[in-house]
Write an enzyme that holds these catalytic residues in place. Structure first.
Site, PDB file in Angstrom:
ATOM      1  N   LYS A  20     -37.796  96.943 -11.026  1.00 48.24           N
ATOM      2  CA  LYS A  20     -37.040  96.250 -10.384  1.00 48.24           C
ATOM      3  C   LYS A  20     -35.452  96.761 -10.809  1.00 48.24           C
ATOM      4  O   LYS A  20     -35.378  96.914 -12.247  1.00 48.24           O
ATOM      5  CB  LYS A  20     -36.902  94.789 -10.335  1.00 48.24           C
ATOM      6  N   GLY A  65     -36.853  78.157   5.773  1.00 48.53           N
ATOM      7  CA  GLY A  65     -36.049  79.567   5.607  1.00 48.53           C
ATOM      8  C   GLY A  65     -36.290  80.349   6.749  1.00 48.53           C
ATOM      9  O   GLY A  65     -37.584  80.816   6.723  1.00 48.53           O
ATOM     10  N   GLY A  76     -34.970  83.331   7.906  1.00 53.35           N
ATOM     11  CA  GLY A  76     -34.138  84.765   7.735  1.00 53.35           C
ATOM     12  C   GLY A  76     -35.041  85.871   8.238  1.00 53.35           C
ATOM     13  O   GLY A  76     -35.998  85.665   9.017  1.00 53.35           O
TER      14      GLY A  76
END
Ligand code: NAI
Length: 351
Positions: free
Chosen positions: A81, A180, A182
């Protein structure tokens, strides 16, 4: 030299580097957790961390999560990451992204970056100017925004969970609460609507929730109450660490199946859920649809959406196998998923 790079020695991680380019406004940390199964693939999070230590903690945790996500979903990749310490709304410039690409390129393919919180498909195109080790690009054989595949994987996970709970994956009349709305939550809502579910929706932006809610005759709940609203399945699709000592006793659902990364605040929380008789689908499998899909870009023929759909649909069978193992061994599904992932990491084979 403007770009300065150094290795950080972190136990349990193959390599962690920190790079700073003051002229171009870049401060990044890239963590390679485990590359036994392949190059570390993981998104680039651009976030205004309060401190450098906060950013380091985040990237280490996320890189480790990617190792398990890759192993459980059978992708030929490892865990990694990157974080860029910057405000994506005000600090993100082409210079910064190009400098970041140079750092990725210096790792010679050991790390492959992709979109994450604060970074977009357009940003990946800019990063691609200085490195070839990037996925989630637009165009033929590429994925673009992978959230439609992530949402499909969450939907398949909800079906598998319904099968486990009720012996059928018919969702008609079942109440599903989504936290959420999104990229992922909105697409998940549409899948669930057509499957006959009753939707309960919430977003910090309640105007957005209202406009999406109208499309599906959904019930709207304020953000502070969505986790505790009575429902059959709760689908967290916003932030991590929402399942914790305080929230778990107040949940009123039979199962939690959602896209958000790192939903469990601490390693103890999978046990808290099990003790509360709430079935928890491990997030790192549920939300692996995007990863599975972008991996198609690494093959010579590129990403094929039809192949990706089949691969993402297999999350259904993997999750049922995890539920079976959990029942057989009397362990939580999270423990069962980690056990399978650990075995794959030990064997270092792609399945
Ligand atoms: P997004 O940033 O597009 O949407 C998140 C939504 O959650 C926003 O609309 C925001 O207003 C809302 N939100 C934030 N806090 C909230 C709260 N307390 N209550 C209600 N709503 C709240 O993010 P996206 O792409 O949809 O991802 C959702 C989650 O899934 C994130 O945790 C992400 O890391 C994870 N994920 C996403 C993948 C993808 O393909 N986009 C892949 C794997 C994981």
């Amino acid at each position: 030299m403007a770009l300065q790079q150094r290795d950080l020695q972190i136990q349990g991680y193959e390599r962690v580097i920190e790079a700073i380019d003051e002229e171009r406004g870049l401060h990044t940390i890239i963590a390679l957790h485990d590359t036994r199964r392949g190059p570390a693939l993981g998104g680039t999070r651009i976030y205004p961390y309060h401190t450098r230590d906060e950013a380091l903690t985040d990237v280490l945790r996320l890189a480790q999560g990617m190792t398990y996500k890759s192993a459980i979903s059978g992708t030929p990749t490892g865990g990694g990451k990157s974080v860029i310490l910057a405000n994506p709304k005000t600090d993100k410039t082409q210079d910064l992204l190009e400098a970041f690409g140079e750092v990725v390129e210096s790792l010679k393919g050991k790390y492959i970056c992709a979109e994450d919180v604060g970074s977009s498909v357009e940003d990946m195109e800019v990063i691609h100017r200085t490195t070839s080790h990037v996925v989630g690009l637009p165009g033929f054989g590429k994925t673009g925004d992978p959230s439609r595949f992530t949402a499909y994987g969450v939907y398949m996970s909800i079906l598998a969970t319904a099968q486990r709970l009720w012996g059928t994956h018919d969702l008609s009349g079942k109440t599903i609460a989504i936290q959420g709305l999104g990229h992922v939550g909105t697409k998940l809502a549409e899948h669930l609507f057509w499957a006959g579910a009753r939707l309960v929706l919430s977003d910090l932006d309640m105007l957005k929730a209202e406009s999406i809610g109208k499309l599906y005759s959904a019930t709207l709940i304020e953000p502070e109450n969505i986790l505790y609203h009575p429902c059959d399945i709760l689908a967290p699709c916003a932030m991590g660490a929402i399942l914790n000592e305080d929230s778990i006793p107040r949940l009123r659902c039979q199962a939690v199946v959602g896209a958000a990364n790192n939903q469990l605040a601490t390693p103890k929380d999978h046990k808290r859920l099990q003790d509360s008789s709430i079935l928890y689908a491990p997030d790192f499998l549920v939300n692996a649809g995007g990863l599975i899909t972008v991996c198609g870009e690494l093959t010579p023929q590129g990403c094929n959406p039809v192949t990706a759909r089949t691969q993402v649909a297999s999350i259904y069978d993997t999750l049922l196998a995890i539920y079976d193992l959990s029942k057989k061994e009397n362990i939580s599904p999270d423990q069962a998923a980690h056990r399978i992932a650990d075995q794959r990491l030990e064997a270092a084979i792609s399945v």
